[in-house]
Design an enzyme around this catalytic site. Structure first.
Site, PDB file in Angstrom:
ATOM      1  N   HIS A 406       7.037 -28.948  -3.613  1.00 46.83           N
ATOM      2  CA  HIS A 406       6.888 -28.463  -5.151  1.00 46.83           C
ATOM      3  C   HIS A 406       6.053 -27.225  -5.490  1.00 46.83           C
ATOM      4  CE1 HIS A 406       6.698 -30.014  -9.197  1.00 46.83           C
ATOM      5  NE2 HIS A 406       6.271 -31.018  -8.896  1.00 46.83           N
ATOM      6  N   ASP A 410      10.929 -28.051  -8.334  1.00 47.50           N
ATOM      7  CA  ASP A 410      10.360 -28.865  -9.372  1.00 47.50           C
ATOM      8  C   ASP A 410      11.124 -30.153  -9.496  1.00 47.50           C
ATOM      9  OD1 ASP A 410       8.434 -27.266 -10.310  1.00 47.50           O
ATOM     10  OD2 ASP A 410       9.726 -26.197 -11.713  1.00 47.50           O
TER      11      ASP A 410
END
Length: 434
Positions: A406, A410
């Protein structure tokens, strides 16, 4: 008589050194051409070094656990006749003794015995197995190790960093730090508790590869912000097609057709569609990989794990993918992988369904940013939509579990990528040729 220098051979473009793990021949023993003389290990692969000539082993220049660079002479073999290149005296690589004052010797020697007994797991910093081994051998305590300014990724201490520190300490440029007390040696957030051992319990030290895997897994979790996305896929057409063609495929190609190359083909296509998943992270920089090299996690007979790499996977048709998967899988199980076979991966696939798992949360293979786990294929009742209406039928389904970093990926990208893999699998042509 002539003498032949046995050198550490080149093992791949990205492999510069190896650790000697075992000498298969002793000084004075005869060696045949192409016979294995010693065993070596890189970060992930163990292999043997054969002799290029027949003769007698007369000198061993490095010992077990020594780290040797590619091209260095590791042994001398005496041969009959003059076919082998003669060598002049080759000195055993022993560190030169430096004359230092008695005070410096005493100061440097103080922490050595204490440091050898230190459990470096008490530190909340990550140190590679090689760095920890050097630290123990050279008497570098936890406090000293944590004080070294690392030049590696995320500020990690590299082999060069610790060797430079040791050299500076020997010259008196830095003062060694004595072993901290048991309370000081543990970080404030240390939560691990001592493990109790009963009389019937057996204590077994991890083997070398398990220690490496352990270090890699912990480092990956500490480095990447792991997030998972899951999606269920209908693979009924794939199952039917494979059942129909697998016998003819094996007869024509001489290779078994498993589900793995079909899945790898879909992953390679999806990576071309979403190049943002085919990247690596280096500190504050993102490296966009040109080639699509798929890592294929494989379980070894001893229970350990290794990840051979299919290079340029997007350029292979299904037959080529099947041959690559089978070749790497078979050589992994037989312990015949070369160091370069595990290098250069840009994305990894692991088949947890082999062991009956429906889905999982795999750990990213650094410095990649994603890994896909393939769950077990199961017959399940499902709603089937038709022009005449919906009905319940038996379908072959599986879960895809996508772990991604992350920090740079995304949810939109991570979820879209695994959805695209699912779309390729569900759109599989049951009438396709292989």
């Amino acid at each position: 008589m002539a003498k032949f220098e046995l050198k550490l051979p080149k093992m791949g473009e990205s492999v510069a050194e190896a650790t000697i793990t075992n000498w298969l021949k002793n000084v004075g023993e005869s060696i045949a051409a192409d016979e294995a003389v010693l065993e070596i290990a890189t970060d992930k692969v163990d292999s043997e070094v054969p002799s290029e000539v027949s003769g007698t082993l007369v000198e061993i220049l490095f010992q077990v656990n020594d780290v040797v660079k590619v091209g260095q002479t590791i042994a001398i073999i005496e041969t009959e006749g003059g076919s082998a290149p003669a060598v002049e005296a080759v000195a055993t690589p022993v560190a030169a003794k430096e004359e230092v004052s008695e005070e410096i010797i005493k100061e440097v020697s103080k922490p050595i015995e204490a440091a050898k007994d230190v459990d470096f797991s008490h530190s909340d910093k990550f140190f590679s197995p090689l760095v920890k081994n050097i630290a123990k051998e050279e008497g570098v305590s936890i406090a000293e190790l944590e004080s070294i300014s690392g030049s590696g990724k995320e500020g990690r201490v590299t082999k060069e960093d610790i060797l430079k520190y040791i050299e500076s300490r020997k010259s008196g440029a830095v003062a060694s730090t004595s072993k901290p007390s048991s309370q000081e040696s543990k970080p404030a957030n240390q939560t691990s508790q001592p493990v109790s051992v009963n009389g019937g319990d057996e204590i077994v030290e991890m083997d070398r590869m398990r220690k490496l895997i352990s270090g890699y897994m912990v480092a990956s979790v500490q480095t990447s912000a792991h997030v998972q996305s899951f999606i269920e896929v209908d693979v009924t057409n794939i199952v039917k097609w494979r059942d129909k063609v697998k016998t003819a495929f094996e007869k024509r190609e001489g290779e078994k057709l498993t589900f793995t190359p079909i899945f790898m083909e879909a992953v390679a296509k999806a990576l071309k569609d979403f190049p943002g998943m085919n990247i690596s992270v280096d500190g504050d920089f993102i490296i966009k990989r040109k080639n699509i090299n798929l890592g294929m996690a494989a379980a070894l007979p001893n229970g350990n794990l290794i990840v051979p790499v299919i290079k340029n996977a997007d350029q292979l048709n299904l037959v080529g993918m099947a041959k690559a998967v089978n070749d790497l899988g078979n050589r992994a199980k037989a312990g015949k992988l070369k160091p370069d076979d595990t290098q250069g991966g840009t994305y990894t696939v692991t088949n947890v369904g082999t062991f009956g798992s429906v889905f999982g949360t795999p750990i990213i293979n650094q410095p990649q940013v994603g890994i896909l786990a393939l769950g077990a294929i199961r017959k399940v009742p499902a709603v089937i939509e038709t022009p005449e209406g919906d009905f319940i039928g038996i379908r072959q389904k599986m879960f895809l579990s996508h772990s991604y970093d992350h920090r740079v990926v995304d949810g939109a990208l991570g979820g879209s990528f695994v959805k695209r893999v699912a779309e390729y699998l569900e759109a599989f042509d049951a009438n396709r040729e292989y």
